[in-house]
Design a protein around this motif. Structure first.
Motif, short mmCIF file in Angstrom:
data_model
loop_
_atom_site.label_atom_id
_atom_site.label_comp_id
_atom_site.label_asym_id
_atom_site.label_seq_id
_atom_site.Cartn_x
_atom_site.Cartn_y
_atom_site.Cartn_z
N GLU A 85 -0.33 0.53 -14.32
CA GLU A 85 -0.06 -0.89 -14.02
C GLU A 85 0.22 -1.13 -12.54
OE1 GLU A 85 2.33 -0.71 -18.18
OE2 GLU A 85 3.19 -2.06 -16.63
N ASP A 108 -0.23 -1.60 -8.64
CA ASP A 108 -1.29 -2.03 -7.72
C ASP A 108 -1.45 -0.95 -6.66
OD1 ASP A 108 -0.99 -4.45 -9.10
OD2 ASP A 108 0.65 -4.99 -7.74
N GLU A 114 0.97 -1.34 -3.95
CA GLU A 114 2.35 -0.87 -4.23
C GLU A 114 2.44 0.63 -4.00
OE1 GLU A 114 2.36 -2.48 -8.24
OE2 GLU A 114 4.07 -3.77 -7.73
CA CA Z 1 2.22 -4.88 -10.05
#
Ligand code: CA
Ligand code: GCO
Length: 263
Positions: free
Chosen positions: A106, A108, A111
């Protein structure tokens, strides 16, 4: 005479990400051992100023500055300014770090990249201009703040664990390349500490809270002050023949596979 080994009077310590939590506690510990402090933050001037004021209230000669450890130009400017206006940097504590608790599928890419950039690449960019000058002076101490996650994984902290695992090996490589210049590089691996970073998993009733207390032989979360002695040791003459080591301050977690919950 014995305690002169741990005496930091006359030394300047730069601690990154030290406006709160573990960084602030380590800065205080180094200050209590006699060091002059420069602490950094990356976003809030107010937070830096408040932390400097808190250290000064404790009788520590503290200064503050604001820059992003991942920005080479900002780091170069800041290091030059500190060395000109405050003093040569004798001790560098690479503490600045972020965490994102997101399952890998999940997360990105941005991130992931942000965690790696700050927690791992930031140590590369922060250390080089400081260590170049330490080598010119023939002495220096670098302390990289690693983690439990330098050794163990956990659901949802993939980027953080990858960065902290990499930081363990970066510490060993720094130690290897710079030992001949009398620059010692070691790590501190905190276990689970009561800080704002762990606040979300430390609330009563959160499964991690009970789990960590059960998984820690000492049976408690660490207090930031628990890191101060190790920071002083690795920042002082007492550790001049210690380099490439990660000292885990974890209440015994890494020493054990744990015990059944009801024992
Ligand atoms: Ca996210
Ligand atoms: C977590 C915690 C840990 C601690 C620390 C352990 O989510 O598991 O935040 O990562 O912050 O790094 O050493």
């Amino acid at each position: 005479m014995a305690n002169s080994l741990f005496d930091l009077n006359g030394k300047l310590a730069l601690v990154t990400g030290a406006t709160h939590g573990l960084g602030m506690a380590m800065a205080e510990g180094l200050g209590n051992a006699g060091a002059k402090l420069v602490i950094t933050g990356h976003s809030s001037r107010e937070k830096v100023d408040a932390a400097v004021a808190a250290l000064r209230d404790k009788g520590i000669d503290a200064h503050g500055t604001l820059f992003d450890v991942t920005d080479e130009a900002q780091v170069a400017d800041a290091v030059g300014q500190i060395e000109r206006e405050v003093a040569p940097i004798d001790i560098l504590v690479n503490n600045a770090g972020i965490i994102k608790r997101v399952p890998m599928l999940e997360m990105d890419l941005g991130e992931w990249q942000q965690v790696i950039d700050t927690n791992l690449t930031g140590v590369f960019t922060m250390s080089r201009p400081v260590v170049k000058r330490m080598i010119e002076r023939g002495a220096g101490k670098v302390i990289n703040i690693c983690s439990m996650m330098s050794e163990l994984g956990r659901d949802s902290v993939s980027a953080y664990a990858a960065a902290k695992g990499g930081l363990k090996m970066l510490t060993r490589n720094m130690a290897t390349e710079w030992a001949k210049h009398n620059v010692q590089v070691n790590g501190i691996g905190p276990g689970y500490f009561a800080t704002s970073q762990t606040a979300p998993i430390r609330v009563d009733g959160h499964p991690m809270n009970e789990f960590i207390i059960g998984r820690t032989p000492a049976g408690r979360w660490g207090n930031p002050e628990d890191l101060q002695g190790t920071a002083v040791f690795l920042a002082s003459e007492a550790s001049n023949f210690v380099t490439g080591q990660i000292v885990y301050v974890d209440g015994g977690i890494l020493a054990t596979i744990g015990k059944p919950a009801n024992e």
